[in-house]
Design an enzyme around this catalytic site. Structure first.
Site, PDB file in Angstrom:
ATOM      1  N   ASN A 214      20.133  17.187  19.084  1.00 16.34           N
ATOM      2  CA  ASN A 214      20.349  18.528  18.518  1.00 16.34           C
ATOM      3  C   ASN A 214      21.850  18.765  18.345  1.00 16.34           C
ATOM      4  OD1 ASN A 214      21.394  19.785  21.039  1.00 16.34           O
ATOM      5  ND2 ASN A 214      19.368  19.199  21.765  1.00 16.34           N
ATOM      6  N   ASP A 283      12.899  18.789  24.485  1.00 15.16           N
ATOM      7  CA  ASP A 283      11.625  19.040  25.174  1.00 15.16           C
ATOM      8  C   ASP A 283      10.716  17.820  25.153  1.00 15.16           C
ATOM      9  OD1 ASP A 283      12.221  21.639  25.897  1.00 15.16           O
ATOM     10  OD2 ASP A 283      11.566  22.458  23.980  1.00 15.16           O
ATOM     11  N   PRO A 312      10.636  16.071  31.355  1.00 14.29           N
ATOM     12  CA  PRO A 312      10.609  16.966  32.527  1.00 14.29           C
ATOM     13  C   PRO A 312      11.406  18.237  32.227  1.00 14.29           C
ATOM     14  CG  PRO A 312      12.012  15.049  32.926  1.00 14.29           C
ATOM     15  CD  PRO A 312      11.339  14.823  31.614  1.00 14.29           C
ATOM     16  N   ASP A 313      10.969  19.360  32.755  1.00 13.67           N
ATOM     17  CA  ASP A 313      11.745  20.595  32.626  1.00 13.67           C
ATOM     18  C   ASP A 313      12.719  20.610  33.809  1.00 13.67           C
ATOM     19  OD1 ASP A 313      12.736  23.246  32.746  1.00 13.67           O
ATOM     20  OD2 ASP A 313      11.086  23.887  31.450  1.00 13.67           O
TER      21      ASP A 313
END
Ligand code: CTP
Length: 413
Positions: A214, A283, A312-313
């Site tokens: 990103n 994500d 994983p968050d």
């Protein structure tokens, strides 16, 4: 020494012989990645030309409070707000006297009176003028008013005399800018606090040459890490790819992917009192990155399927850890900004969330500026557009106001 990456610096130049050295100073400030706006006094132009300073700073020089065209693009009050710091080099005896009396007789003195930024003053003049009791009294008055004074160098002067009054080298002046003074309340919370910040994007490999990522530059996270360090914290920065260089006193762990970042956070979490997740973590990742470069399909196959699986968050794993700490997240949103952020804060169990609207190119990813709202369960504070370092310092203030007592308790336990 902290970096000046993205900092807004107003360089005030007054009419001392040493003004001829300022193009080299501007170049050194730009090499430190600061954004410079030069403001000259009328007589400074007798020692160095605005043309030279415009060429090296990349910006038209400001020299007139009454210049309608310049004021229309950025008024003097806006310029006073724009500045993260103001450096006056060289500062003449006359300029120092005016500032000590709170005079606003030209553009530079007006900006100094109208700003909340730190003003750093580098006196440079004939040694007798510098040592004169009137100048010394004015310098003491400036210190009492919160100005930071850089002592001049001692040596042979342009006038042939010998003594204090020479403008120090650019490295000394830049050093003074990189260690700004800290609000005592913030310093009392952050001194000795263990802070972890994640910053930048992550990269999720598709094959050995391609990845999903990103637009995050990592500048907001870096600014927070440096502001916390400057406030006295021990800082670990878990940095995704492309995050600019930071102060060597920061414990920096470079990572590439979200799973690397997750591991680095878990490995360094022990003893952390404050976690700030600024990173724009992907994500999803490619389920099975190809071991060799994926070749273009024959022309009868016009699509390529990539199967993505959830990452994983990281911030959720910090909240779920056994450790007691304050956890602050960031939310980069493109629409319905505040509602998404409020919901995210509750869903993730965060003490606070900082939200910004990345659809606005003036403040989004890759911009040196940001504008955010700090959301807790009982307050929402908007921080208008300013440099990412100024946002970072304001966030330290918000953290101090909202969680200072809790953090002090965690530090003592
Ligand atoms: N975050 C994280 N790990 C992830 C995803 C996000 O630690 N795998 C953290 C970010 O660093 C940030 C916060 O969670 O502090 C919110 O990130 P964001 O990407 O806005 O939230 P998501 O949960 O991914 O929600 P969405 O993408 O649906 O907006």
């Amino acid at each position: 020494m902290s970096s000046l990456v993205g900092q807004h610096i107003v360089l005030g130049i007054t009419a001392g012989v040493a003004a001829y050295k300022t193009p080299a100073l501007v170049r050194a400030l730009r090499a430190a990645s600061a954004e410079i706006q030069v403001v000259m006094s009328t007589n400074a132009k007798k020692f160095v030309t605005p043309t030279t300073l415009q060429a090296v700073s990349g910006q038209p020089v400001r020299d007139d409070l009454w210049d309608a065209k310049a004021e229309a693009s950025m008024g003097h009050i806006e310029l006073a707000r724009w500045a993260d710091q103001i450096l006056i080099a060289p500062a003449t005896a006359n300029c120092i006297a005016a500032l000590a009396q709170g005079q606003a007789y030209d553009l530079l003195t007006t900006i100094c009176l109208a700003t909340e930024a730190q003003v750093v003053v580098a006196p440079a003049m004939n040694q007798r003028m510098y040592l004169h009791a009137a100048t010394q009294q004015n310098l003491s008055a400036l210190e009492r008013l919160g100005y930071q004074i850089i002592d001049p160098d001692h040596g042979e002067q342009a006038c042939g005399e010998f003594g204090p009054g020479r403008l120090p080298d650019p490295e000394i002046l830049i050093d003074a800018l990189t260690t700004p003074t800290v609000d005592p309340e913030i310093a009392s919370v952050f001194a000795g606090l263990s802070v972890m910040v994640t910053a930048g994007p992550t990269r999720e490999a598709i094959d050995p040459v391609r990845f999903i990522s990103n637009h995050s530059s990592g500048l907001q996270g870096l600014s927070l890490a440096e502001a916390a360090l400057n406030a006295g914290a021990q800082v670990t920065l878990v940095a995704g790819p492309g995050v600019p260089a930071c102060n060597p006193a920061i414990n920096r762990v470079d990572v590439i992917s979200a799973t690397d970042m997750h591991t680095a956070v878990q490995n360094n979490l022990h003893g952390v009192h404050l976690f700030i997740g600024v990173a724009a973590v992907a994500d999803y990742r490619v389920a099975k990155p190809a071991e060799q470069k994926i070749k273009k399909k024959p022309s009868d196959q016009s699509h390529l399927d990539l199967r993505l699986i959830e990452n994983p968050d990281i911030i959720a794993s910090v909240v779920d850890s056994d450790q007691e700490l304050v956890v602050i997240g960031f939310a980069a949103e493109t629409h319905d900004t505040l509602n998404h952020a409020r919901d995210k804060r509750q869903r993730k169990g965060l003490h606070a969330i900082v939200v910004n609207d990345v659809s606005d190119a003036r403040i989004g990813f890759n911009s040196p500026d940001n504008a955010t709202t700090f959301i807790t369960d009982n307050a929402e504070v908007s921080l208008p557009r300013q440099s990412k370092l100024a946002i970072a310092n304001n966030l330290l203030q918000q953290i101090t106001d909202n969680f200072g007592t809790e953090l002090a308790g965690l530090k003592d336990s």
